[in-house]
Design an enzyme around this catalytic site. Sequence first.
Site, PDB file in Angstrom:
ATOM      1  N   ASP A 182      -2.176  -9.773   3.999  1.00 37.81           N
ATOM      2  CA  ASP A 182      -1.689 -10.419   2.889  1.00 37.81           C
ATOM      3  C   ASP A 182      -2.383 -11.699   2.765  1.00 37.81           C
ATOM      4  O   ASP A 182      -2.165 -12.533   3.458  1.00 37.81           O
ATOM      5  CB  ASP A 182      -0.268 -10.468   3.042  1.00 37.81           C
ATOM      6  CG  ASP A 182       0.207  -9.109   2.548  1.00 37.81           C
ATOM      7  OD1 ASP A 182      -0.535  -8.519   1.834  1.00 37.81           O
ATOM      8  OD2 ASP A 182       1.259  -8.750   2.823  1.00 37.81           O
ATOM      9  N   THR A 183      -2.931 -12.603   1.996  1.00 39.00           N
ATOM     10  CA  THR A 183      -4.122 -13.376   1.639  1.00 39.00           C
ATOM     11  C   THR A 183      -3.864 -14.261   0.417  1.00 39.00           C
ATOM     12  O   THR A 183      -3.132 -13.882  -0.468  1.00 39.00           O
ATOM     13  CB  THR A 183      -5.258 -12.387   1.329  1.00 39.00           C
ATOM     14  OG1 THR A 183      -5.492 -11.590   2.491  1.00 39.00           O
ATOM     15  CG2 THR A 183      -6.525 -13.092   0.951  1.00 39.00           C
ATOM     16  N   VAL A 184      -4.551 -15.416   0.364  1.00 41.26           N
ATOM     17  CA  VAL A 184      -4.513 -16.241  -0.848  1.00 41.26           C
ATOM     18  C   VAL A 184      -5.934 -16.460  -1.334  1.00 41.26           C
ATOM     19  O   VAL A 184      -6.848 -16.723  -0.553  1.00 41.26           O
ATOM     20  CB  VAL A 184      -3.820 -17.609  -0.648  1.00 41.26           C
ATOM     21  CG1 VAL A 184      -2.332 -17.422  -0.398  1.00 41.26           C
ATOM     22  CG2 VAL A 184      -4.453 -18.427   0.459  1.00 41.26           C
TER      23      VAL A 184
END
Length: 547
Positions: A358-360
Amino acid sequence: MFEFTGLNELTFKSRRSPVVGRQGMCASSQPLATAAGLEILRRGGNAVDAAIAMAAALNVTEPGSTGLGGDCFALVYESRSRSVVALNGSGRAPAALNLERLQREGLGEHLPPLHPYTITVPGACAGWCDLNERFGRLPLAILFEPAVRLAEEGFPVAPLTAYYWQRGAEKCLNLALNGKELTINGRAPRAGEIFRNPGLARTLKAIAENGKKVFYEGEIGRAIVAAVQQAGGCLNETDLATHYSTWENPISIEYRGMRIWECPPNGQGLAALLALNLLAGFDLASLPPLSADRLHIQIEAMRLAFADAFRTIADPAFTSIPLETLLSDAYADQRRKLIHPQRAADSVRHGYPLSTSDTVYLCAIDGEGNGCSFINSNYMGFGTGIVPHGWGFSLQNRGHNFSLDPTHPNALAPGKRPYHTIIPALATDPNGELFGVFGVMGGFMQPQGHLQVVSALLDDHLDPQAALDRPRFCIQADRSLADVALEDGIPPQVLQELQSRGHRVEQVGGLGRALFGRGQIILRDGDSGVLWGGSDPRADGCAMPLG
């Protein structure tokens, strides 16, 4: 406290316009992080400074996606030299971890995703510091001020963030060593509830004062090692002390007159370029955007690209990757012949480029035309959920992406970087000037998101917000290259027609739409300097201009 309902629907019932400005623009998945970037631009910082400030703020406001316990990649466009540079801020496997060790411990066939052996050296801190040293104008102490303020004073948690935070609390934080330090008595903060993280504020202040050395060789590093080893991992102080980022030449292809740039392997940006190179040979603009005809071609191109990516992407320090051949027109012509216009391929295999050899996500452009496309991630939500006691961040599980097949180029080995899903992207025009910075976060969705927004921008000439709003497909590559999810908004008759062509498709809506990634786009008009920005409706964020 307000109580809101309807979050589980995640339906798109409103219209959002693109934002425009001239003096600079920032975009991220959290408004408070976007505001941090704008604050830095107002104080004289450039696009890189703004990106670092947003990355730090996102560690506070969206810790279930990103942070100092993870890795980062960046593409920087320098307007003065019209050059594009790539930073690889990913970490390496511990020196004591190898396939033989996994075999002895009964893990040789499958490494659980939250196992402490999946913790590679966190590369984000070095990445932030190295970017600042090479391109920054302001010191880290100033860049971290907004994040430190949010961590110390607290911030109201955004709705989607609260939902995924609770999922992370249930899945790993309540089970992992010290994981509850990122909860409120074992639960996630609710939407609108104030959350404080004094430990992370202390971490940021220490880095601002002492640089990356305190993280890799000082008290923070010792806390990381203590937590990993207490949890049963083998990362040690030497692994941290010997870590370094790498500056690399980005890879690129031309698509509809624009040059699309990605970071080279070990990142999977290669997959996006392979697919776009295949699509360059089709007249997509003549096909309705959400029609079965267009989606079929895009899906088949992406399947072929993934087949090559999964076979070739690895740490280039350990294996030779024939990038020039893979990205050549001749190779694209060869692979394009495998796409049948009316029928899905029964199976998809990688090509053989060696036979011929899960990442920005966040981005910023400043008033001078410098751009930074930046991505930071823990991988699966909070990563392992393991928290170095008292420091306010969790440790990634990026090592889960290693292959355990000893014959595979991406096989686990000591000191090796794994196949990396996180990829920033950038585009330049035929004159070499910045056209835009963009990215779509979300595991193996990322190259697919790049393909779809690039096509929307360049085949259909949509504005950034409209390009991000468009419903997407997602090949569920972690399951099978044959399984395809279609987002709500794609007409049911299109799903039926794709099924008749042999695609295994399913419709996904509600909060399941997170599967299709969360993106940001900022484009720059080369004639006027006007900036156009958009932010993905699948997240809590926004794009905002400086003026």
